[in-house]
Scaffold this motif. Structure first.
Motif, short mmCIF file in Angstrom:
data_model
loop_
_atom_site.label_atom_id
_atom_site.label_comp_id
_atom_site.label_asym_id
_atom_site.label_seq_id
_atom_site.Cartn_x
_atom_site.Cartn_y
_atom_site.Cartn_z
N ARG A 48 45.00 39.56 28.60
CA ARG A 48 43.54 39.60 28.18
C ARG A 48 42.91 38.52 28.91
N PHE A 49 43.61 37.44 28.87
CA PHE A 49 42.79 36.25 29.40
C PHE A 49 42.91 36.19 30.82
N ILE A 50 43.73 36.74 31.51
CA ILE A 50 43.88 36.67 33.16
C ILE A 50 42.81 37.58 33.56
N TYR A 51 42.69 38.72 33.11
CA TYR A 51 42.02 39.77 33.60
C TYR A 51 40.46 39.35 33.08
N GLU A 52 40.26 38.84 31.86
CA GLU A 52 38.80 38.47 31.68
C GLU A 52 38.37 37.51 32.60
N THR A 53 39.27 36.44 32.80
CA THR A 53 38.88 35.37 34.02
C THR A 53 38.57 35.83 35.17
N SER A 54 39.32 36.70 35.69
CA SER A 54 39.12 37.41 37.00
C SER A 54 37.74 38.19 37.11
N ASN A 55 37.29 38.72 35.64
CA ASN A 55 36.11 39.51 35.74
C ASN A 55 35.03 38.41 35.68
N ARG A 56 34.99 37.47 34.73
CA ARG A 56 34.04 36.66 34.50
C ARG A 56 33.72 35.96 35.72
N LEU A 57 34.69 35.40 36.49
CA LEU A 57 34.43 34.61 37.54
C LEU A 57 34.26 35.39 38.99
N GLU A 58 34.32 36.74 38.79
CA GLU A 58 34.45 37.46 39.88
C GLU A 58 35.34 37.03 40.89
N LEU A 59 36.52 36.70 40.70
CA LEU A 59 37.52 36.51 41.58
C LEU A 59 38.72 37.50 41.79
N PRO A 60 38.84 37.72 43.02
CA PRO A 60 40.12 38.77 43.33
C PRO A 60 41.36 37.87 42.32
N MET A 61 42.27 38.96 41.69
CA MET A 61 43.47 38.40 41.09
C MET A 61 44.72 38.98 41.81
N LEU A 62 45.76 38.46 42.33
CA LEU A 62 47.12 38.99 42.86
C LEU A 62 48.17 38.79 41.79
N ILE A 63 48.88 39.89 41.49
CA ILE A 63 50.03 39.51 40.44
C ILE A 63 51.19 39.83 41.09
N HIS A 64 52.07 39.02 41.38
CA HIS A 64 53.41 39.22 41.91
C HIS A 64 54.34 39.22 40.80
N GLY A 65 55.62 39.99 40.90
CA GLY A 65 56.74 39.84 40.11
C GLY A 65 57.78 40.17 40.70
N ARG A 66 59.21 39.86 40.19
CA ARG A 66 60.33 40.45 40.64
C ARG A 66 60.84 41.57 39.63
N GLY A 67 60.00 41.88 38.69
CA GLY A 67 60.32 43.06 37.72
C GLY A 67 61.54 42.66 36.78
N LEU A 68 61.77 41.20 36.66
CA LEU A 68 62.91 40.88 35.65
C LEU A 68 62.35 39.77 34.50
N TRP A 112 46.91 44.30 42.10
CA TRP A 112 45.69 43.46 42.41
C TRP A 112 44.69 43.91 41.26
N HIS A 113 43.81 42.98 41.11
CA HIS A 113 42.54 43.31 40.29
C HIS A 113 41.48 42.77 40.89
N ASN A 114 40.37 43.22 41.04
CA ASN A 114 39.11 42.92 41.66
C ASN A 114 39.33 42.48 43.06
N LYS A 115 40.05 43.24 43.75
CA LYS A 115 40.21 43.17 45.31
C LYS A 115 39.11 42.99 45.99
N GLU A 116 38.09 43.75 45.66
CA GLU A 116 36.81 43.84 46.38
C GLU A 116 36.16 42.78 46.60
N PHE A 117 36.44 41.56 45.72
CA PHE A 117 35.78 40.15 45.79
C PHE A 117 36.35 39.34 46.99
N LEU A 118 37.59 39.79 47.45
CA LEU A 118 38.15 39.19 48.68
C LEU A 118 36.92 39.27 49.87
N LYS A 119 36.94 38.17 50.56
CA LYS A 119 35.95 38.08 51.38
C LYS A 119 36.50 38.55 53.06
#
Length: 325
Positions: A48-68, A112-119
């Motif tokens: 909730r916190f990281i998605y809300e941050t991306s939305n409020r700051l209007e910044l793109p967020m990239l999430i990576h992981g190994r699935g473990l 990706w979340h809010n990728k449209e904010f990438l310039k």
């Protein structure tokens, strides 16, 4: 210019993200990215916190992981991450980030979340990397710079007067709920294996279910590692009869009869000889997250602990020069 904020989901990394946005967000050609490495072991409110941050700051967020998750990694490596050797943060966070930023290698999971904010699509070249460490963590600054050379490493909380709580109020964002439960950070759902006595005592008091689940994982993974250290198992002369049951347990919580037996008999078998290691010595010492005490022992004597020993993950302190597992 490119700016990559290593976003952990904590209050400090949020304050850094807000500062970078205020400094460079209005400038043409400045790309700002929130970068989160997911170990799939987080408190649900962190998301909730990281998605809300991306939305409020209007910044793109990239999430990576190994699935473990960290427990799954320990089973795969046959090594228990602990307060001295944080292989989970090394493999699931540091290596994932380093492989991607330095080598362009994508991990198993990319969201990706809010990728449209990438310039611009190129958000890595000549990037400045931002970390949420403060003046109380000056010892972390130099290792981070060494690990991430030749990239420019920036630690705004050390060199600028940034009020973390004021940043949260400014954007009307509540921090992760783990803080309100007395935890010092918002990582791994309060189960960070680099925690200390006070950290795990707090987990026991505030979230007994998670504590007991983690305690059972410590018992089972420990016995599995001891089992795998026997020469006949390591050499392949005997098959690994435990892997399937252990993997299912750390992945889903399902306890086969074999796993339940390990948990039930742990108080009696933890000091038994467990075969021989490659030096011909008896294998009997259980592996634990903390150096001197298991979670089972902490539960049995909950008042005998260091009230100031909170420990902490310390992600990105060391990577390239850390010892191999």
């Amino acid at each position: 210019m490119n700016h990559i904020v290593f976003f952990s989901g904590g209050k400090a990394s949020f304050a850094v993200a807000a500062w970078v946005k205020e400094q460079y967000g209005h400038l043409r050609g400045h790309n700002i990215l929130l970068y989160f490495t997911d170990v799939l072991w987080e408190d649900q409110d962190l998301y909730r916190f990281i998605y809300e941050t991306s939305n409020r700051l209007e910044l793109p967020m990239l999430i990576h992981g190994r699935g473990l998750t960290p427990p799954q990694l320990m089973v795969k490596q046959k090594f228990m991450a602990n307060s001295r050797v944080g292989t989970c943060s090394k493999e699931l966070k540091m290596k994932v980030a380093s492989d991607y930023i330095k080598k362009g290698i994508k991990p198993e999971i990319e969201l990706w979340h809010n990728k449209e904010f990438l310039k611009t699509n190129d958000f890595i070249s000549n990037a400045s990397l931002y970390f949420g460490i403060g003046v109380n963590e000056l010892h972390r600054e130099e290792p981070i710079k060494i690990n991430w050379a030749p990239y420019d490493v920036v630690n705004p909380l050390i060199y600028h007067d940034i009020n973390i709580d004021e940043s949260l109020r400014k954007y009307s964002i509540l921090p992760g709920q783990l803080y309100s439960k007395g935890f010092h950070h918002n990582n791994c759902g309060g189960k960070c294996i680099k925690g200390g006595f006070a950290h795990f005592k707090n987990l026991y008091m505030k979230d007994e279910i998670s504590f007991l689940e983690l305690m059972e994982q410590e018992i089972v993974i420990s016995d599995y590692i001891r089992y795998c250290k026997q020469p006949a198992i390591k050499s392949g002369k005997l098959p690994d009869y435990m892997y399937k049951d252990v993997w299912e347990f750390v992945s889903s919580g399902k306890k086969s009869a074999k796993i339940q037996h390990i948990i039930d008999t742990h108080p009696y078998t933890k000091n038994w000889r467990f075969g021989k290691n490659r030096h011909g010595e008896d294998i009997k010492k259980p592996f634990t997250f903390m150096k001197t005490q298991s979670l089972y022992e902490l539960k049995q004597q909950p008042m005998q602990y260091d009230i100031f020993d909170y420990g902490g993950c310390g992600c990105f302190i060391e990577f390239e020069n850390s010892p191999a597992v």
